[in-house]
Design a protein around this motif. Structure first.
Motif, short mmCIF file in Angstrom:
data_model
loop_
_atom_site.label_atom_id
_atom_site.label_comp_id
_atom_site.label_asym_id
_atom_site.label_seq_id
_atom_site.Cartn_x
_atom_site.Cartn_y
_atom_site.Cartn_z
N VAL A 105 0.86 -1.19 0.00
CA VAL A 105 0.00 0.00 0.00
C VAL A 105 0.89 1.24 0.00
CG1 VAL A 105 -1.76 1.29 1.26
CG2 VAL A 105 -1.83 -1.22 1.23
N ARG A 106 0.81 2.00 -1.06
CA ARG A 106 1.59 3.22 -1.17
C ARG A 106 0.85 4.37 -0.50
NH1 ARG A 106 6.57 4.07 -3.15
NH2 ARG A 106 5.96 5.52 -4.79
N THR A 107 1.56 5.15 0.31
CA THR A 107 0.96 6.31 0.97
C THR A 107 0.91 7.49 0.02
OG1 THR A 107 3.06 7.20 1.80
CG2 THR A 107 1.95 5.52 3.15
N GLN A 108 0.12 8.47 0.37
CA GLN A 108 0.04 9.68 -0.45
C GLN A 108 1.41 10.36 -0.56
OE1 GLN A 108 -2.72 12.66 0.95
NE2 GLN A 108 -2.84 13.66 -1.03
N ALA A 109 2.16 10.42 0.53
CA ALA A 109 3.48 11.06 0.52
C ALA A 109 4.43 10.31 -0.42
CB ALA A 109 4.05 11.11 1.93
N GLN A 110 4.40 8.99 -0.40
CA GLN A 110 5.26 8.21 -1.29
C GLN A 110 4.90 8.44 -2.75
OE1 GLN A 110 4.46 4.39 0.54
NE2 GLN A 110 6.57 4.22 1.25
N ILE A 111 3.61 8.51 -3.04
CA ILE A 111 3.15 8.76 -4.41
C ILE A 111 3.62 10.13 -4.87
CG2 ILE A 111 1.09 9.16 -5.81
CD1 ILE A 111 -0.26 6.95 -4.10
N GLN A 112 3.46 11.14 -4.03
CA GLN A 112 3.86 12.49 -4.40
C GLN A 112 5.37 12.59 -4.63
OE1 GLN A 112 2.30 14.71 -1.08
NE2 GLN A 112 0.31 15.06 -2.05
N ASP A 113 6.16 11.86 -3.85
CA ASP A 113 7.61 11.95 -3.96
C ASP A 113 8.14 11.43 -5.28
OD1 ASP A 113 8.10 13.18 -1.56
OD2 ASP A 113 8.57 11.34 -0.47
#
Length: 253
Positions: A105-113
């Motif tokens: 599960v990818r977090t929003q912060a990881q996706i944005q990075d």
């Protein structure tokens, strides 16, 4: 009409994915249920989409922004993963680039990075990574039959129904979001001798990018997202160079 962006499963009774239906972005699951996403997908521009399921909720991010979240877990799909269509048709009428499939599960912060840069090596949880870079942009790529997986897992994909020559139905130029946009405080018409404040907004520069302003090919030495010029002459040029602090290869570690 219904267009498949991404689908995992078969076309009749199982699976899940992202679809366009009559211009509306949708999640499809169970092979038959379309759930409309309230935020419209922009046309004629690159948009980053993420479909996440944490075991209990469907979550959709558009350009790193949460646009949908609702309770519902996926079934166990049977069949294969397809990008831009299904075996039975429903081809996507548009361009697709930088497709990543994760088993975490990818977090929003990881996706944005990492959403505005390519991932080129193996990362924890990355099952497949398609950069769409092995062909010659707009050239003759008729000899290429597979799409290379760069995750290290050798999940290469098979190409179907592509012309693989010319400026459509082929590998095309790599296009990313702009690194920075610059706005001007005050009137949009600038006369010689005016004082102007320029403001830069990083689009993919990470949490704290550095800024270098350049006036007429000379660095003005201000590491700030704003630049004040007290006197602009005719034909002066102002440019802002952004240095990103994103480390793509470590974005999900």
């Amino acid at each position: 009409n219904t267009q498949s962006i991404f689908y995992n499963g078969n076309s009749s009774s199982s699976g899940y994915g992202l679809y366009m239906s009559s211009g509306q972005l949708n999640i499809l699951y169970g092979g038959i249920v379309l759930v409309a996403i309230p935020t419209l997908l922009p046309t004629n521009q690159w948009t980053h989409l993420s479909l996440v399921n944490d075991g209990a909720n469907w979550i959709v991010y558009m350009n790193g922004v949460l646009v949908y979240s609702a309770a519902d877990s996926p079934n166990s799909p049977a069949g294969s993963t397809t990008i831009g269509g299904q075996a039975g048709g429903e081809s996507f009428n548009g361009s697709i680039d930088e497709v990543r499939i994760w088993n975490i599960v990818r977090t929003q912060a990881q996706i944005q990075d990492s959403m505005n840069c390519s991932l080129s090596n193996a990362l924890p949880g990355l099952v497949a990574n398609y950069n769409f870079n092995q062909g010659t942009a707009n050239g003759n790529n008729a000899g290429i039959t597979t799409l290379t997986d760069t995750s290290g897992n050798n999940n290469d994909a098979t190409l179907y129904n592509f012309a693989l020559t010319g400026t459509s139905s082929n590998f095309v130029d790599n296009i990313t979001n702009p690194a920075v946009t610059v706005t001007i405080t005050g009137a949009t018409t600038i006369c010689a001798g005016a004082s102007v404040v320029f403001t830069a907004t990083a689009m993919n520069g990470g949490s704290s990018p550095s800024y270098q302003w350049v006036k007429n090919q000379t660095n003005v030495g201000i590491n700030s997202n704003t630049y004040f010029d007290s006197f602009l002459a005719l034909n002066d040029t102002i440019k802002c160079i952004v240095t990103s602090n994103i480390a793509c290869a470590a974005a999900s570690s």
